[in-house]
Design a protein around this motif. Structure first.
Motif, PDB file in Angstrom:
ATOM      1  N   LYS A  61      -3.295   1.014  13.792  1.00 54.14           N
ATOM      2  CA  LYS A  61      -4.374   1.796  14.401  1.00 54.14           C
ATOM      3  C   LYS A  61      -5.343   2.348  13.364  1.00 54.14           C
ATOM      4  N   SER A  62      -4.867   2.446  12.107  1.00 55.50           N
ATOM      5  CA  SER A  62      -5.716   3.017  11.063  1.00 55.50           C
ATOM      6  C   SER A  62      -5.294   2.482   9.698  1.00 55.50           C
ATOM      7  N   GLU A  63      -6.166   2.702   8.728  1.00 55.13           N
ATOM      8  CA  GLU A  63      -5.849   2.315   7.349  1.00 55.13           C
ATOM      9  C   GLU A  63      -4.666   3.145   6.835  1.00 55.13           C
ATOM     10  N   ALA A  64      -4.570   4.387   7.288  1.00 54.33           N
ATOM     11  CA  ALA A  64      -3.455   5.246   6.879  1.00 54.33           C
ATOM     12  C   ALA A  64      -2.122   4.671   7.351  1.00 54.33           C
ATOM     13  N   GLU A  65      -2.084   4.155   8.578  1.00 54.91           N
ATOM     14  CA  GLU A  65      -0.852   3.542   9.092  1.00 54.91           C
ATOM     15  C   GLU A  65      -0.512   2.290   8.294  1.00 54.91           C
ATOM     16  N   ARG A  66      -1.515   1.481   7.991  1.00 54.70           N
ATOM     17  CA  ARG A  66      -1.315   0.257   7.207  1.00 54.70           C
ATOM     18  C   ARG A  66      -0.733   0.602   5.836  1.00 54.70           C
ATOM     19  N   GLY A  70       3.088  -0.184   4.150  1.00 56.33           N
ATOM     20  CA  GLY A  70       3.260  -0.824   2.851  1.00 56.33           C
ATOM     21  C   GLY A  70       4.086   0.014   1.903  1.00 56.33           C
ATOM     22  N   ARG A  71       3.836   1.304   1.900  1.00 54.60           N
ATOM     23  CA  ARG A  71       4.572   2.229   1.027  1.00 54.60           C
ATOM     24  C   ARG A  71       6.046   2.298   1.436  1.00 54.60           C
ATOM     25  N   LEU A  72       6.311   2.387   2.748  1.00 52.99           N
ATOM     26  CA  LEU A  72       7.694   2.425   3.224  1.00 52.99           C
ATOM     27  C   LEU A  72       8.436   1.153   2.829  1.00 52.99           C
ATOM     28  N   ALA A  73       7.796   0.019   3.007  1.00 51.43           N
ATOM     29  CA  ALA A  73       8.426  -1.258   2.662  1.00 51.43           C
ATOM     30  C   ALA A  73       8.701  -1.338   1.164  1.00 51.43           C
ATOM     31  N   LYS A  83       3.775  -8.019   0.540  1.00 52.43           N
ATOM     32  CA  LYS A  83       2.494  -8.640   0.875  1.00 52.43           C
ATOM     33  C   LYS A  83       2.072  -8.015   2.203  1.00 52.43           C
ATOM     34  N   ASN A  84       1.069  -7.155   2.148  1.00 46.32           N
ATOM     35  CA  ASN A  84       0.657  -6.395   3.327  1.00 46.32           C
ATOM     36  C   ASN A  84      -0.518  -7.105   4.019  1.00 46.32           C
ATOM     37  N   ASP A  85      -0.189  -7.856   5.069  1.00 46.06           N
ATOM     38  CA  ASP A  85      -1.193  -8.570   5.858  1.00 46.06           C
ATOM     39  C   ASP A  85      -1.487  -7.878   7.183  1.00 46.06           C
ATOM     40  N   ILE A  86      -1.185  -6.593   7.259  1.00 45.26           N
ATOM     41  CA  ILE A  86      -1.445  -5.821   8.486  1.00 45.26           C
ATOM     42  C   ILE A  86      -2.950  -5.657   8.645  1.00 45.26           C
TER      43      ILE A  86
END
Length: 89
Positions: A61-66, A70-73, A83-86
């Motif tokens: 829903k937002s760049e913050a969620e994306r 990535g940070r959690l992973a 590799k964050n393709d969200i």
């Protein structure tokens, strides 16, 4: 008596069974972290792991969620890279 054991392999790049199990464990851990974090919609994101590299996809829903995903992973035990393709929509 001689017993010969041949290594089992799965389809993904002839990945060993042990490596496949490790990757499955990492995927499960990442998904669990997503489910625990209210800033990330676990149902909208996909996680795949190959040889310790996690690929994230889906819609945020937002760049913050994306970024949170990535940070959690990246902070999950066993993860070598992300590799964050969200896609933000």
């Amino acid at each position: 008596m001689v017993v010969q054991v041949t290594g089992c392999a799965v389809a993904r790049d002839q990945q060993t069974v042990g490596s496949y199990i490790d990757d499955t464990t990492i995927t499960t851990r990442v998904k669990a972290r997503f489910a625990e974090d209210p800033a990330v919609s676990a149902m909208s994101l996909n996680v795949e792991t190959l040889k310790g590299t996690v690929q994230l996809s889906g819609f945020a829903k937002s760049e913050a969620e994306r970024n949170a995903a990535g940070r959690l992973a990246a902070n999950t035990p066993g993860v070598k890279s992300v590799k964050n393709d969200i896609v933000v929509r």
